[in-house]
Design an enzyme around this catalytic site. Structure first.
Site, PDB file in Angstrom:
ATOM      1  N   ASP A  48       3.061   2.192   1.896  1.00 34.89           N
ATOM      2  CA  ASP A  48       2.028   1.283   2.383  1.00 34.89           C
ATOM      3  C   ASP A  48       0.701   1.932   1.998  1.00 34.89           C
ATOM      4  O   ASP A  48       0.238   2.849   2.676  1.00 34.89           O
ATOM      5  CB  ASP A  48       2.142   1.107   3.903  1.00 34.89           C
ATOM      6  CG  ASP A  48       1.049   0.215   4.461  1.00 34.89           C
ATOM      7  OD1 ASP A  48       0.637  -0.733   3.780  1.00 34.89           O
ATOM      8  OD2 ASP A  48       0.596   0.482   5.603  1.00 34.89           O
TER       9      ASP A  48
ATOM     10  N   GLU B 261       3.675  -1.953  -1.125  1.00 39.92           N
ATOM     11  CA  GLU B 261       3.063  -3.191  -0.652  1.00 39.92           C
ATOM     12  C   GLU B 261       1.872  -3.464  -1.552  1.00 39.92           C
ATOM     13  O   GLU B 261       1.044  -2.584  -1.786  1.00 39.92           O
ATOM     14  CB  GLU B 261       2.620  -3.052   0.806  1.00 39.92           C
ATOM     15  CG  GLU B 261       2.099  -4.362   1.365  1.00 39.92           C
ATOM     16  CD  GLU B 261       1.823  -4.286   2.848  1.00 39.92           C
ATOM     17  OE1 GLU B 261       2.744  -4.540   3.633  1.00 39.92           O
ATOM     18  OE2 GLU B 261       0.671  -3.961   3.199  1.00 39.92           O
TER      19      GLU B 261
ATOM     20  N   ASP C 225       1.262   2.491   9.946  1.00 37.22           N
ATOM     21  CA  ASP C 225       1.347   2.586   8.482  1.00 37.22           C
ATOM     22  C   ASP C 225       2.707   3.150   8.075  1.00 37.22           C
ATOM     23  O   ASP C 225       3.251   2.796   7.039  1.00 37.22           O
ATOM     24  CB  ASP C 225       0.225   3.471   7.932  1.00 37.22           C
ATOM     25  CG  ASP C 225      -1.143   3.019   8.393  1.00 37.22           C
ATOM     26  OD1 ASP C 225      -1.768   2.227   7.682  1.00 37.22           O
ATOM     27  OD2 ASP C 225      -1.570   3.450   9.478  1.00 37.22           O
TER      28      ASP C 225
END
Length: 193
Positions: free
Chosen positions: A11, A71, A144
């Site tokens: 992420d 992501e 996260d």
């Protein structure tokens, strides 16, 4: 013997970057490591980029992942934030490619959809679903980290679908709306056990 694959999920973040390593054996997913890299916001961006690159290389050399799943950055209101996240993503991709690791990226909505069934789910809902899937026990200090785990799990579920040929055919949308329970019953091949 079932195929084993190690996935590095990321992420991207410029202050806090989530990462996770999972081992996928058939449809079974095991979390090997899940945490964050805290970068702080006072260092120069170039220093942060080097820190990220070096960190990813060290982790790759420990876990030897077969795939890097990220992501994808998205535009919300601040173009500068999106550009910075894109740089972080690029640094992570470069680190992976320097070790001959292929990569894939998923839009945030697709990650949330694959974990919760709702592309607009909150970070907390994603984390709770990962707990329900028995992939994590406690609430992580930083969401996260659980977001990075969600990216890796998204890759696992997508690769399961590709192996079974689900993505190979085009299906017309149904006119009726299914409940979550009906969806699960109708799509047993998509449920991770």
């Amino acid at each position: 013997m079932e195929k084993e694959e190690i996935i590095l999920g990321i992420d991207p973040g410029t202050n806090v970057m989530g990462y996770s390593f999972v081992k996928k054996t058939g449809k079974k997913i095991e979390v090997l490591e899940m945490d964050v890299l805290k970068l702080g916001n006072k260092e120069e961006m170039a220093t942060r980029m080097k820190t990220i690159f070096d960190f990813i290389i060290k982790k790759i050399d420990v876990f030897h992942p077969d795939m890097l799943a990220l992501e994808a950055p998205f535009y919300y209101k601040n173009v500068q934030s999106m550009l910075k996240l894109g740089r972080v993503q690029g640094i992570c991709i470069a680190a992976g490619l320097s070790r001959d690791i292929p990569f894939t990226e998923f839009p945030p909505k697709r990650v949330k959809q694959s974990i919760t069934g709702n592309g607009n789910a909150s970070k907390e809902q994603v984390m709770k679903m990962l707990q329900m899937m028995k992939l994590i026990d406690e609430n992580p200090k930083y969401l996260d980290a659980s977001d990075a785990l969600a990216v890796a799990v998204c890759y696992c579920t997508q690769s399961n679908l590709m192996e079974t040929g689900v993505n190979a055919k085009i299906t017309k949308p149904k006119t009726k709306t299914l409940s979550w329970a009906a969806f699960v019953n109708e799509h047993q091949n998509r449920v991770i056990k």
